[in-house]
Scaffold this motif. Structure first.
Motif, PDB file in Angstrom:
ATOM      1  N   VAL A  42      40.756  -2.945 -95.625  1.00 15.94           N
ATOM      2  CA  VAL A  42      39.613  -2.043 -95.466  1.00 15.94           C
ATOM      3  C   VAL A  42      40.088  -0.644 -95.105  1.00 15.94           C
ATOM      4  N   VAL A  43      41.083  -0.540 -94.243  1.00 16.97           N
ATOM      5  CA  VAL A  43      41.637   0.768 -93.873  1.00 16.97           C
ATOM      6  C   VAL A  43      42.149   1.496 -95.114  1.00 16.97           C
ATOM      7  N   GLY A  44      42.914   0.790 -95.934  1.00 14.10           N
ATOM      8  CA  GLY A  44      43.428   1.409 -97.150  1.00 14.10           C
ATOM      9  C   GLY A  44      42.319   1.794 -98.112  1.00 14.10           C
ATOM     10  N   MET A  45      41.331   0.913 -98.279  1.00 18.99           N
ATOM     11  CA  MET A  45      40.209   1.199 -99.172  1.00 18.99           C
ATOM     12  C   MET A  45      39.455   2.442 -98.727  1.00 18.99           C
ATOM     13  N   PHE A  46      39.255   2.594 -97.430  1.00 20.08           N
ATOM     14  CA  PHE A  46      38.454   3.705 -96.927  1.00 20.08           C
ATOM     15  C   PHE A  46      39.246   5.003 -96.772  1.00 20.08           C
ATOM     16  N   SER A  47      40.561   4.948 -96.973  1.00 17.24           N
ATOM     17  CA  SER A  47      41.380   6.137 -96.746  1.00 17.24           C
ATOM     18  C   SER A  47      41.061   7.272 -97.712  1.00 17.24           C
ATOM     19  N   HIS A  64      28.202   7.406 -90.974  1.00 16.32           N
ATOM     20  CA  HIS A  64      27.312   6.517 -91.726  1.00 16.32           C
ATOM     21  C   HIS A  64      27.732   5.053 -91.608  1.00 16.32           C
ATOM     22  N   ILE A  65      29.034   4.821 -91.454  1.00 14.63           N
ATOM     23  CA  ILE A  65      29.570   3.469 -91.486  1.00 14.63           C
ATOM     24  C   ILE A  65      30.125   3.113 -90.110  1.00 14.63           C
ATOM     25  N   HIS A  66      29.633   2.051 -89.528  1.00 16.11           N
ATOM     26  CA  HIS A  66      30.078   1.650 -88.195  1.00 16.11           C
ATOM     27  C   HIS A  66      31.336   0.790 -88.318  1.00 16.11           C
ATOM     28  N   LEU A  67      32.455   1.379 -87.964  1.00 12.19           N
ATOM     29  CA  LEU A  67      33.737   0.684 -88.028  1.00 12.19           C
ATOM     30  C   LEU A  67      34.297   0.513 -86.629  1.00 12.19           C
ATOM     31  N   SER A  68      35.242  -0.395 -86.492  1.00 12.42           N
ATOM     32  CA  SER A  68      35.882  -0.590 -85.194  1.00 12.42           C
ATOM     33  C   SER A  68      36.656   0.671 -84.818  1.00 12.42           C
ATOM     34  N   ASP A  69      36.900   0.828 -83.531  1.00 14.61           N
ATOM     35  CA  ASP A  69      37.638   1.999 -83.058  1.00 14.61           C
ATOM     36  C   ASP A  69      39.031   2.056 -83.687  1.00 14.61           C
ATOM     37  N   ALA A  70      39.661   0.890 -83.860  1.00 18.37           N
ATOM     38  CA  ALA A  70      41.019   0.857 -84.418  1.00 18.37           C
ATOM     39  C   ALA A  70      41.028   1.329 -85.871  1.00 18.37           C
ATOM     40  N   THR A  79      43.391   9.732 -87.741  1.00 18.95           N
ATOM     41  CA  THR A  79      44.640  10.280 -87.191  1.00 18.95           C
ATOM     42  C   THR A  79      45.893   9.531 -87.623  1.00 18.95           C
ATOM     43  N   ARG A  80      45.716   8.391 -88.338  1.00 20.59           N
ATOM     44  CA  ARG A  80      46.852   7.538 -88.734  1.00 20.59           C
ATOM     45  C   ARG A  80      47.581   6.969 -87.529  1.00 20.59           C
ATOM     46  N   ASP A  81      46.865   6.822 -86.422  1.00 19.94           N
ATOM     47  CA  ASP A  81      47.441   6.265 -85.200  1.00 19.94           C
ATOM     48  C   ASP A  81      46.852   4.888 -84.924  1.00 19.94           C
ATOM     49  N   GLY A  82      47.217   4.319 -83.781  1.00 18.44           N
ATOM     50  CA  GLY A  82      46.676   3.041 -83.362  1.00 18.44           C
ATOM     51  C   GLY A  82      47.348   1.859 -84.037  1.00 18.44           C
ATOM     52  N   MET A  83      46.685   0.712 -83.983  1.00 14.04           N
ATOM     53  CA  MET A  83      47.244  -0.527 -84.522  1.00 14.04           C
ATOM     54  C   MET A  83      47.456  -0.463 -86.025  1.00 14.04           C
ATOM     55  N   GLY A  95      47.201   2.458 -88.059  1.00 17.18           N
ATOM     56  CA  GLY A  95      47.638   3.737 -88.615  1.00 17.18           C
ATOM     57  C   GLY A  95      48.996   3.721 -89.302  1.00 17.18           C
ATOM     58  N   PRO A  96      50.029   3.145 -88.672  1.00 21.23           N
ATOM     59  CA  PRO A  96      51.350   3.147 -89.327  1.00 21.23           C
ATOM     60  C   PRO A  96      51.366   2.390 -90.655  1.00 21.23           C
ATOM     61  N   PHE A  97      50.564   1.340 -90.779  1.00 20.73           N
ATOM     62  CA  PHE A  97      50.522   0.585 -92.030  1.00 20.73           C
ATOM     63  C   PHE A  97      49.865   1.411 -93.141  1.00 20.73           C
ATOM     64  N   LEU A  98      48.844   2.184 -92.773  1.00 20.18           N
ATOM     65  CA  LEU A  98      48.238   3.080 -93.759  1.00 20.18           C
ATOM     66  C   LEU A  98      49.215   4.172 -94.165  1.00 20.18           C
ATOM     67  N   THR A  99      49.921   4.727 -93.198  1.00 19.81           N
ATOM     68  CA  THR A  99      50.941   5.737 -93.505  1.00 19.81           C
ATOM     69  C   THR A  99      51.995   5.163 -94.440  1.00 19.81           C
ATOM     70  N   LEU A 100      52.395   3.931 -94.192  1.00 17.06           N
ATOM     71  CA  LEU A 100      53.382   3.266 -95.042  1.00 17.06           C
ATOM     72  C   LEU A 100      52.870   3.166 -96.480  1.00 17.06           C
ATOM     73  N   ALA A 101      51.623   2.715 -96.648  1.00 13.36           N
ATOM     74  CA  ALA A 101      51.054   2.557 -97.985  1.00 13.36           C
ATOM     75  C   ALA A 101      50.916   3.905 -98.693  1.00 13.36           C
TER      76      ALA A 101
END
Length: 399
Positions: free
Chosen positions: A313-318, A334-340, A347-351, A353-359
């Motif tokens: 979902v993180v990658g899809m929404f990026s 508009h979209i209620h997502l978890s804080d993470a 910010t590409r941070d948190g649990m 973030g690094p995986f999104l940066t990697l992708a």
């Protein structure tokens, strides 16, 4: 393939904004760029063929074409003939093709159905004998304009490189020229009017919020009934991917029973992005799908299963801000997502973030690939395998 070689890709985009294929190359944490040695280039073609061709010979990328930089030594190797001719183009320089033996090898490969692309073809003489050998000619837009008609007459497809802004990109496509876009889609683009959420997307956002809260499936069904087309599209996406269920999902209740709420959330996120009317929707969607799948695969074994599923979902929404034509902060309003998830997107941070940066870094010139991999203790080969698996997986659910 060594531990410091990472695969990166650059999409080739058609005048209709569809992805025609990718240029694949190595990014090295040692030298900070693509390697050009014979062994490294040959290793790239071998790795791609081992990951993208099934044991029965099936090519996993459908109609997509892969472009590989090669040297005379690599072109001479019979190993490259494992790649499917109709889906493979070898990139060469004018100096390489000036060698008689290399030119004859190129002719032989063309007869087998492989493509030969001439790099920096802007100044190719109009009477060059290479026009009867090459299938593609690469150059900078404008600089090679005088040769476009010549290439077309010779049956050679002109491909544009060095596109650094959206105006040039639009001009290329208007002239019918495919473009290696690099990571231009990450640059902001001013839209005449913000797109915002369509009525169908509003329904999906409501469904996602209900799924997140584990609402009763009967309530979900009542909301989905408002738009019959949404049901069809949702189940098409769910059934297009390989779950190994052996049955076709035909209702929302069936989907929840067979898959659970977490996977359903992922498919709703994909459908939300797919309903964009942005002219670049196909490009952005495919990129987002690949990002999500790479991040998800990279998270396996590191994060718990449900957390790894959130990575998709993180990658899809990026790229959802690009798809909807609105700032990411407004999208998240508009979209209620978890804080993470929100933290990763902003910010590409948190649990996550690094995986999104990697992708994202698997896209050409788009981030600290090696450093991010090291921070997550993921080996280069694992990322490269996830990268190609994600490309193949994305073809199953093309928007």
């Amino acid at each position: 393939m060594s531990d410091n070689q990472f695969l990166i890709r650059s999409p080739l985009v058609s005048p209709a904004h569809q992805i025609l294929g990718y240029e694949l190359s190595w990014y090295s944490s040692v030298e900070g760029g693509a390697l050009s040695g014979d062994e490294e280039l040959l290793a790239l073609t071998s790795f791609a063929s081992s990951q993208l061709i099934k044991s029965d010979g099936t090519w996993l990328l459908g109609s997509l074409i892969l472009f590989f930089e090669v040297t005379p030594a690599v072109l001479a190797s019979e190993q490259i003939e494992v790649l499917p001719p109709a889906n493979t183009v070898f990139r060469m320089t004018l100096a390489d093709l000036s060698d008689g033996d290399t030119l004859e090898r190129a002719r032989a490969l063309r007869q087998l159905g492989y493509g030969i692309s001439l790099c920096n073809a802007d100044d190719l003489p109009t009477d060059s004998p290479l026009l009867s050998v090459i299938s593609h000619a690469e150059g900078a837009f404008g600089k090679s304009a005088s040769n476009v008609a010549l290439f077309k007459q010779a049956g050679v497809q002109t491909l544009v490189r060095q596109v650094d802004d959206w105006d040039t990109f639009d001009a290329c496509l208007a002239d019918g020229l495919p473009v290696f876009i690099g990571n231009l889609y990450n640059k902001p683009r001013v839209l005449t009017t913000p797109k915002g959420l369509s009525p169908a997307q509003v329904i999906i956002v409501q469904l996602m919020d209900m799924v997140r809260k584990n609402a009763d499936v009967r309530q979900l069904e009542e909301v989905l009934k408002r738009d019959a087309a949404l049901s069809y599209k949702l189940f098409r996406y769910i059934n297009s991917a390989s779950f190994g269920l052996g049955v076709e999902i035909q209702s929302l209740r069936h989907a929840v029973t067979m898959l659970g709420y977490s996977p359903l959330y992922r498919w709703l996120s994909l459908l939300l992005a797919a309903l964009s009317d942005n002219s670049q929707a196909a490009l952005l969607m495919q990129t987002a799908i690949v990002r999500g799948r790479i991040a998800e695969l990279a998270g396996h074994g590191i994060l718990p299963k449900h957390e790894a599923e959130n990575l998709f979902v993180v990658g899809m929404f990026s790229l959802l801000d690009r798809l909807l034509g609105m700032p990411m902060n407004d999208v998240l309003g508009h979209i209620h997502l978890s804080d993470a998830v929100s933290q990763a997107l902003l910010t590409r941070d948190g649990m996550y973030g690094p995986f999104l940066t990697l992708a994202e870094s698997c896209e050409k010139d788009n981030g600290p690939l090696a450093a991010t991999a090291d921070s997550l203790f993921i080996r280069a080969r694992q990322i490269n395998e996830a990268h190609l698996e994600a490309l193949a997986w994305s073809q199953k659910i093309k928007p």
